[in-house]
Design a protein around this motif. Structure first.
Motif, PDB file in Angstrom:
ATOM      1  N   MET A 196       0.822  -1.167   0.000  1.00 39.41           N
ATOM      2  CA  MET A 196       0.000   0.000   0.000  1.00 39.41           C
ATOM      3  C   MET A 196       0.874   1.241   0.000  1.00 39.41           C
ATOM      4  SD  MET A 196      -3.210  -0.429   1.926  1.00 39.41           S
ATOM      5  CE  MET A 196      -4.512  -1.218   1.821  1.00 39.41           C
ATOM      6  N   SER A 197       0.374   2.219  -0.674  1.00 41.09           N
ATOM      7  CA  SER A 197       1.153   3.444  -0.750  1.00 41.09           C
ATOM      8  C   SER A 197       0.660   4.440   0.289  1.00 41.09           C
ATOM      9  CB  SER A 197       1.071   4.037  -2.146  1.00 41.09           C
ATOM     10  OG  SER A 197      -0.234   4.501  -2.364  1.00 41.09           O
ATOM     11  N   GLN A 198       1.543   5.249   0.694  1.00 46.75           N
ATOM     12  CA  GLN A 198       1.200   6.303   1.648  1.00 46.75           C
ATOM     13  C   GLN A 198       1.108   7.616   0.913  1.00 46.75           C
ATOM     14  OE1 GLN A 198       4.139   6.392   4.655  1.00 46.75           O
ATOM     15  NE2 GLN A 198       2.888   5.204   6.040  1.00 46.75           N
ATOM     16  N   ALA A 199       0.055   8.364   1.235  1.00 48.77           N
ATOM     17  CA  ALA A 199      -0.111   9.662   0.603  1.00 48.77           C
ATOM     18  C   ALA A 199       0.745  10.667   1.345  1.00 48.77           C
ATOM     19  CB  ALA A 199      -1.568  10.093   0.644  1.00 48.77           C
ATOM     20  N   THR A 200       1.422  11.463   0.580  1.00 44.97           N
ATOM     21  CA  THR A 200       2.232  12.503   1.198  1.00 44.97           C
ATOM     22  C   THR A 200       1.549  13.844   0.970  1.00 44.97           C
ATOM     23  OG1 THR A 200       3.495  12.785  -0.814  1.00 44.97           O
ATOM     24  CG2 THR A 200       4.372  11.267   0.836  1.00 44.97           C
ATOM     25  N   ALA A 201       1.624  14.687   1.927  1.00 50.39           N
ATOM     26  CA  ALA A 201       0.999  16.009   1.841  1.00 50.39           C
ATOM     27  C   ALA A 201       1.883  16.934   1.036  1.00 50.39           C
ATOM     28  CB  ALA A 201       0.784  16.558   3.230  1.00 50.39           C
ATOM     29  N   ASP A 202       1.313  17.535   0.043  1.00 51.38           N
ATOM     30  CA  ASP A 202       2.043  18.476  -0.801  1.00 51.38           C
ATOM     31  C   ASP A 202       1.809  19.875  -0.254  1.00 51.38           C
ATOM     32  OD1 ASP A 202       3.269  19.933  -2.763  1.00 51.38           O
ATOM     33  OD2 ASP A 202       1.989  19.195  -4.401  1.00 51.38           O
ATOM     34  N   PRO A 203       2.805  20.598   0.193  1.00 49.64           N
ATOM     35  CA  PRO A 203       2.627  21.921   0.778  1.00 49.64           C
ATOM     36  C   PRO A 203       2.086  22.954  -0.226  1.00 49.64           C
ATOM     37  CG  PRO A 203       4.968  21.327   0.731  1.00 49.64           C
ATOM     38  CD  PRO A 203       4.200  20.158   0.228  1.00 49.64           C
ATOM     39  N   THR A 204       2.335  22.772  -1.505  1.00 53.94           N
ATOM     40  CA  THR A 204       1.809  23.728  -2.481  1.00 53.94           C
ATOM     41  C   THR A 204       0.297  23.569  -2.639  1.00 53.94           C
ATOM     42  OG1 THR A 204       2.366  22.196  -4.260  1.00 53.94           O
ATOM     43  CG2 THR A 204       3.929  23.972  -3.792  1.00 53.94           C
ATOM     44  N   LEU A 205      -0.194  22.324  -2.542  1.00 54.17           N
ATOM     45  CA  LEU A 205      -1.643  22.106  -2.610  1.00 54.17           C
ATOM     46  C   LEU A 205      -2.342  22.632  -1.360  1.00 54.17           C
ATOM     47  CD1 LEU A 205      -2.166  18.581  -4.201  1.00 54.17           C
ATOM     48  CD2 LEU A 205      -2.886  20.777  -5.078  1.00 54.17           C
ATOM     49  N   GLU A 206      -1.719  22.419  -0.220  1.00 51.86           N
ATOM     50  CA  GLU A 206      -2.324  22.900   1.023  1.00 51.86           C
ATOM     51  C   GLU A 206      -2.429  24.419   1.037  1.00 51.86           C
ATOM     52  OE1 GLU A 206      -0.538  21.370   4.561  1.00 51.86           O
ATOM     53  OE2 GLU A 206      -0.881  19.311   3.952  1.00 51.86           O
ATOM     54  N   ALA A 207      -1.548  25.093   0.383  1.00 48.21           N
ATOM     55  CA  ALA A 207      -1.588  26.546   0.334  1.00 48.21           C
ATOM     56  C   ALA A 207      -2.763  27.041  -0.514  1.00 48.21           C
ATOM     57  CB  ALA A 207      -0.265  27.084  -0.222  1.00 48.21           C
ATOM     58  N   LEU A 208      -3.233  26.239  -1.444  1.00 50.71           N
ATOM     59  CA  LEU A 208      -4.350  26.633  -2.304  1.00 50.71           C
ATOM     60  C   LEU A 208      -5.719  26.420  -1.650  1.00 50.71           C
ATOM     61  CD1 LEU A 208      -3.120  25.193  -5.719  1.00 50.71           C
ATOM     62  CD2 LEU A 208      -3.099  27.569  -4.970  1.00 50.71           C
ATOM     63  N   VAL A 209      -5.791  25.581  -0.648  1.00 45.92           N
ATOM     64  CA  VAL A 209      -7.069  25.316   0.021  1.00 45.92           C
ATOM     65  C   VAL A 209      -7.398  26.496   0.932  1.00 45.92           C
ATOM     66  CG1 VAL A 209      -8.255  23.787   1.641  1.00 45.92           C
ATOM     67  CG2 VAL A 209      -6.695  22.842  -0.058  1.00 45.92           C
ATOM     68  N   PRO A 210      -8.616  27.125   0.733  1.00 47.53           N
ATOM     69  CA  PRO A 210      -8.958  28.267   1.576  1.00 47.53           C
ATOM     70  C   PRO A 210      -9.190  27.832   3.014  1.00 47.53           C
ATOM     71  CG  PRO A 210     -10.794  27.696   0.132  1.00 47.53           C
ATOM     72  CD  PRO A 210      -9.653  26.803  -0.237  1.00 47.53           C
ATOM     73  N   ARG A 211      -8.768  28.677   3.909  1.00 51.20           N
ATOM     74  CA  ARG A 211      -8.947  28.386   5.328  1.00 51.20           C
ATOM     75  C   ARG A 211     -10.234  29.004   5.805  1.00 51.20           C
ATOM     76  NH1 ARG A 211      -2.893  28.007   7.385  1.00 51.20           N
ATOM     77  NH2 ARG A 211      -2.269  27.042   5.483  1.00 51.20           N
ATOM     78  N   GLY A 212     -10.853  28.353   6.740  1.00 51.58           N
ATOM     79  CA  GLY A 212     -12.091  28.856   7.316  1.00 51.58           C
ATOM     80  C   GLY A 212     -11.866  30.180   8.034  1.00 51.58           C
ATOM     81  N   SER A 213     -12.864  31.044   7.951  1.00 51.44           N
ATOM     82  CA  SER A 213     -12.774  32.339   8.593  1.00 51.44           C
ATOM     83  C   SER A 213     -14.102  32.620   9.278  1.00 51.44           C
ATOM     84  CB  SER A 213     -12.480  33.409   7.547  1.00 51.44           C
ATOM     85  OG  SER A 213     -12.800  34.682   8.032  1.00 51.44           O
ATOM     86  N   ARG A 214     -14.013  33.160  10.469  1.00 51.35           N
ATOM     87  CA  ARG A 214     -15.233  33.505  11.196  1.00 51.35           C
ATOM     88  C   ARG A 214     -16.029  34.561  10.428  1.00 51.35           C
ATOM     89  NH1 ARG A 214     -16.500  33.965  17.253  1.00 51.35           N
ATOM     90  NH2 ARG A 214     -15.346  32.050  17.102  1.00 51.35           N
ATOM     91  N   TRP A 215     -15.370  35.565   9.855  1.00 54.57           N
ATOM     92  CA  TRP A 215     -16.062  36.633   9.129  1.00 54.57           C
ATOM     93  C   TRP A 215     -16.738  36.104   7.861  1.00 54.57           C
ATOM     94  CZ3 TRP A 215     -17.273  40.425  11.904  1.00 54.57           C
ATOM     95  CH2 TRP A 215     -16.436  40.845  12.933  1.00 54.57           C
ATOM     96  N   ARG A 216     -16.095  35.166   7.202  1.00 50.14           N
ATOM     97  CA  ARG A 216     -16.689  34.580   6.013  1.00 50.14           C
ATOM     98  C   ARG A 216     -17.957  33.801   6.387  1.00 50.14           C
ATOM     99  NH1 ARG A 216     -12.651  31.123   3.124  1.00 50.14           N
ATOM    100  NH2 ARG A 216     -11.545  33.077   3.197  1.00 50.14           N
TER     101      ARG A 216
END
Length: 195
Positions: free
Chosen positions: A1-21
């Protein structure tokens, strides 16, 4: 089985939750729901008036001319489309005029219903369907042919169904006191109820 590695460039594209939003989204949703509640009330046509009406009877013709005050209200105006018949009587002619014409009904020296409609100044432009401006007084004028005095007097409606339309094709049926107002024993002048 393969392990998924987290790509830091992809994580930067995912919007983060915001209380104001989240707050902005809730406020927007409430505004849309509030608009859906209020806007139909603004565009819904209505003609409910003060309930006053007057009529002139023509026993020899088996007709009655009834005038009822109405108050057109609705964004963009109101079109009075048609008036339904009632038990014992049917509509011969119907008009809607801007202003209060109730005080203009002459009760003396009126030869016929047709003469009275001319004397009131009713024209083909006033015939239903008729568009009325919103916010001012208006008068609904109905010429009834009495088919059965007994039915009209005994089971006749206290009010008449009137079909309305708004500028956004919103349709509505309201009732106004424009039905024939025959006394239960016959015409108000004592003429026997025939037919």
């Amino acid at each position: 089985m393969s392990q998924a590695t987290a790509d830091p460039t992809l994580e930067a594209l995912v919007p983060r939750g915001s209380r104001w939003r989240g707050v902005a989204f809730v406020v927007l949703a409430l505004a849309v729901l509030g608009g859906a509640w209020v806007v139909p009330a603004l565009v819904r046509p209505t003609i409910v008036g003060n309930g006053s009406a007057a009529g002139t009877e023509f026993p020899a013709e088996h007709r009655e001319l009834v005038l009822a005050n109405i108050a057109p209200h609705g964004w963009g105006g109101v079109t009075v489309v048609r008036i339904d018949d009632v038990p014992g009587a049917h509509v011969v002619g119907a008009w809607a005029v801007e202003g209060d014409a109730l005080g203009n009904v002459p009760v003396a020296d009126v030869a016929s219903a047709d003469y009275l409609t001319k004397r009131l100044g009713l024209t083909d432009a006033d015939r239903l369907p008729r568009a009325l401006a919103s916010g001012g007084p208006a008068t609904l004028v109905v010429l009834w042919q009495i088919d059965s005095c007994q039915t009209a007097a005994r089971g006749g409606a206290d009010s008449t169904p009137v079909h309305l339309r708004g500028p956004l094709a919103t349709a509505r049926v309201e009732t106004v006191p424009a039905s024939p107002m025959l006394s239960s024993g016959g015409w108000s002048d004592g003429t026997p109820c025939q037919p």
